[in-house]
Motif scaffolding. Structure first.
Motif: not given
Length: 289
Positions: A252, A254-255, A258-259, A262
């Motif tokens: 992905s 995602k930063s 964010e990882v 999540n």
């Protein structure tokens, strides 16, 4: 980063904002969602049927998304999920909380009248979209006046209304997946522990919260977990979350923050430290590589 909010506990604790009709182990709520953050993580140890009167919300779970708009309906099983707030959009909703035992009760009571032949396999998703036809839409609106009564309606009447809702939903051929799920619970006295863990490890839940979703005491949960997985819940969760984070970094955009969010990690520094211990480099280094 905050822990996951218990949707059920938080709503029943505020009967002014969340108007309530309760009977036995079931609960109907009518409210305008107070969410202000773009994303919040929620979980419940109850099943929940949500019917949108006005506005919108999007629910995310296990890489899939469900958007609720006016007159759309969704079942969330005993699970955690990410709830997204569209910009400047409110959400007025009717919510119905109940246990698996209520599913079993309704299926047993109306068994001979239900379209049980040719049902699909029970869905694996923890969120199940529900079709709303004219009958079930009228049912939801028929509940609203009860919230305004000075004297609460009789419990016997509410129980009938709750049963009527599920029975009406089950009779709709478009809800075969919902009926298949309910029917699959007839011979299941408690949720399989692996189901709770494999579908929710990426949320920042505590061991006690996992135990509540599995309807076990914390001590019974830990004992059964160790017998099933051969390791402690804490060690298993760390490994699963690291694997999930590594997959997100690889697949992905995602930063790193964010990882971490999540993948169920409570804070970024803790995530970065144990990721480096496991893979020999920081999440950012791994991402840039």
């Amino acid at each position: 980063m905050s822990l996951v909010f218990n949707n059920y506990d938080d709503t029943i604790a505020d009967p002014v904002a969340f108007k309530q009709l309760a009977v036995k182990d079931a609960l109907f709520l009518h409210y305008r969602c107070p969410q202000v953050d773009k994303h919040i993580q929620l979980f419940s140890h109850y099943n929940e049927i949500m019917f949108t009167l006005e506005g919108s919300r999007t629910m995310h779970h296990n890489g899939k998304s469900w958007t609720l708009t006016r007159h759309s309906c969704l079942l969330t099983r005993k699970t955690a999920y990410l709830q997204e707030l569209p910009e400047l959009v409110g959400w007025e909703v009717l919510a119905f909380y109940f246990q698996d035992s209520f599913f079993r009760q309704v299926v047993n009571e109306y068994y001979q009248h239900l379209p049980l032949k040719g049902l699909p396999e029970p869905p694996r998703d923890m969120l199940i979209e529900i079709n709303v036809n004219e009958t079930t839409e009228a049912f939801f609106y028929s509940i609203l006046p009860y919230f305004k009564q000075a004297t609460p309606p009789a419990e016997a009447l509410l129980e009938l209304k709750f049963k009527e809702l599920l029975f009406s939903l089950f009779l709709d051929p478009a809800n075969a997946a919902l009926l298949a799920h309910a029917n699959s619970l007839l011979n299941m006295n408690k949720v399989p522990l692996w189901q709770v863990m494999e579908t929710n490890y990426m949320f920042n839940l505590t061991i006690a919260q996992f135990a509540r979703m599995a309807h076990r005491s914390t001590s019974a949960f830990k004992k059964e977990f160790t017998e099933y997985y051969g390791t402690s819940p804490g060690k298993w969760l760390t490994q699963k979350r690291l694997d999930h984070a590594k997959m997100l970094i690889e697949t992905s955009t995602k930063s790193v923050s964010e990882v971490a969010f999540n993948s169920g990690f409570e804070n970024l520094s803790h995530f970065s430290r144990i990721f480096k211990q496991k893979y020999g480099m920081s999440p950012l280094q791994y991402k840039n590589q």
